[in-house]
Design a protein around this motif. Sequence first.
Motif, mmCIF file in Angstrom:
data_model
loop_
_atom_site.group_PDB
_atom_site.id
_atom_site.type_symbol
_atom_site.label_atom_id
_atom_site.label_comp_id
_atom_site.label_asym_id
_atom_site.label_seq_id
_atom_site.Cartn_x
_atom_site.Cartn_y
_atom_site.Cartn_z
ATOM 1 N N THR A 168 0.876 -1.179 0.000
ATOM 2 C CA THR A 168 0.000 0.000 0.000
ATOM 3 C C THR A 168 0.910 1.225 0.000
ATOM 4 O O THR A 168 1.635 1.473 0.952
ATOM 5 C CB THR A 168 -0.947 -0.022 1.208
ATOM 6 N N TYR A 181 -2.742 5.716 3.408
ATOM 7 C CA TYR A 181 -3.263 4.352 3.464
ATOM 8 C C TYR A 181 -2.944 3.671 4.800
ATOM 9 O O TYR A 181 -3.269 2.486 4.982
ATOM 10 C CB TYR A 181 -2.644 3.492 2.356
ATOM 11 N N MET A 182 -2.332 4.397 5.713
ATOM 12 C CA MET A 182 -1.839 3.779 6.946
ATOM 13 C C MET A 182 -2.953 3.115 7.753
ATOM 14 O O MET A 182 -2.897 1.900 8.028
ATOM 15 C CB MET A 182 -1.113 4.810 7.807
ATOM 16 N N THR A 206 -4.727 0.237 5.982
ATOM 17 C CA THR A 206 -3.885 -0.962 5.941
ATOM 18 C C THR A 206 -3.978 -1.733 7.257
ATOM 19 O O THR A 206 -4.163 -2.961 7.270
ATOM 20 C CB THR A 206 -2.416 -0.586 5.661
ATOM 21 N N HIS A 263 3.356 -1.249 4.118
ATOM 22 C CA HIS A 263 2.852 0.112 3.957
ATOM 23 C C HIS A 263 3.991 1.097 3.776
ATOM 24 O O HIS A 263 4.913 1.154 4.596
ATOM 25 C CB HIS A 263 1.994 0.530 5.157
ATOM 26 N N VAL A 273 2.035 -6.589 9.256
ATOM 27 C CA VAL A 273 2.198 -5.301 8.563
ATOM 28 C C VAL A 273 3.615 -4.778 8.770
ATOM 29 O O VAL A 273 4.036 -4.535 9.907
ATOM 30 C CB VAL A 273 1.198 -4.242 9.059
ATOM 31 N N THR A 331 6.498 -1.725 7.505
ATOM 32 C CA THR A 331 6.549 -0.351 6.994
ATOM 33 C C THR A 331 7.881 -0.148 6.280
ATOM 34 O O THR A 331 8.895 -0.738 6.638
ATOM 35 C CB THR A 331 6.410 0.677 8.123
#
Length: 358
Positions: A92, A97-98, A101, A115, A125, A127
């Motif tokens: 994403t 979109y954080m 997501t 993300h 998830v 980052t």
Amino acid sequence: MKLTNLLTSAAVALGLAAGAAWAQDKTKVGFVYVGPVGDGGWTYEHDQGRKAVEAEFGDQVETVYVENVAEGPDAERVMTQMALEGADLIFTTSFGYMDPTINVAKKFPNVKFEHATGYKRAGNVSTYSARFYEGRAVQGTIAGHMTESNVVGYIGSYPIPEVIRGINSAYIHAKKVNPDVTFKVVWAFTWFDPAKEADAAKVLIEQGADVILQHTDSTAPQAAAQAAGNVITFGQASDMAEYAPKPRVSSIIDNWAPYYIARTKAVIDGTWESVDTWDGIGPGMVGIGEISDAVPAHVKEAALAIKASIADGSYHPFTGPLKKQDGSDWLAEGEVADDGTLAGMNFYVEGLEGDIPQ
């Protein structure tokens, strides 16, 4: 039924079963884009990374993408649909979109999410982001040397730490080589809107800027500068080399391909873990586009020197002494900013004019 027909039916059934198993073995990788893949900037480079995944893994992967996805509820809907349709890994690719997501990841614990530019993680998830501020130091060095009006214009997208870091870094390094330089910032409040970006560039040029930097995704500011004449620009996220050698004199290039390949491989081989990645010029996630012949040789030399010192770790763009805009002390002589402060940066450095929108 004849024996030959039975054998044929069995063969077809086995073939279909094998085909289904082969399809299931494919790793499905999804990409959610905030702009169009043809924007010539941010989304274009993410899509180049997607294509690199296909080239690297061939029939082992299937990639899908949705472009022009607005930040907010629409993003959550798109991510949910990708997960429902069997995506194993979803990238994403915009700050907004954080939360979507994180929300979708809770509903699909077996799907891996990555993300871009955010800070919220979970077990499934990760980052990732690039140290764009390193590239801004190079751009600021060129801008400070080349401005004749001593006014540098900067088109900001949203007042988030990533963008504020870039403005500060560019200003610090322009000021180092030109004590008389001033920055004017126009906030476009969009990542991609060619009309708004062009208008922002025109406003800055009318205010005397002969150098335009941007943290928006289209090539519209390049076109506006080209029409104005005697204004230089820098490609954002992608090379934007169609505007070289002038107005575009260099660029920041986001190279996502190695990261996308590595993270896809981790899903394929079962080693994927939630991590935070923040890489810059040294590891190659941030590239500096060719500095054109419109830049004098001594300026190019200075820019490449600072690029090299950042790449080898001997210099950090946020090295003291530095004060905040209000005059309060921030970094002492030789002190380097920590990543925590940079990640949450919500202030201008001393000398920048104007307020950061809230």
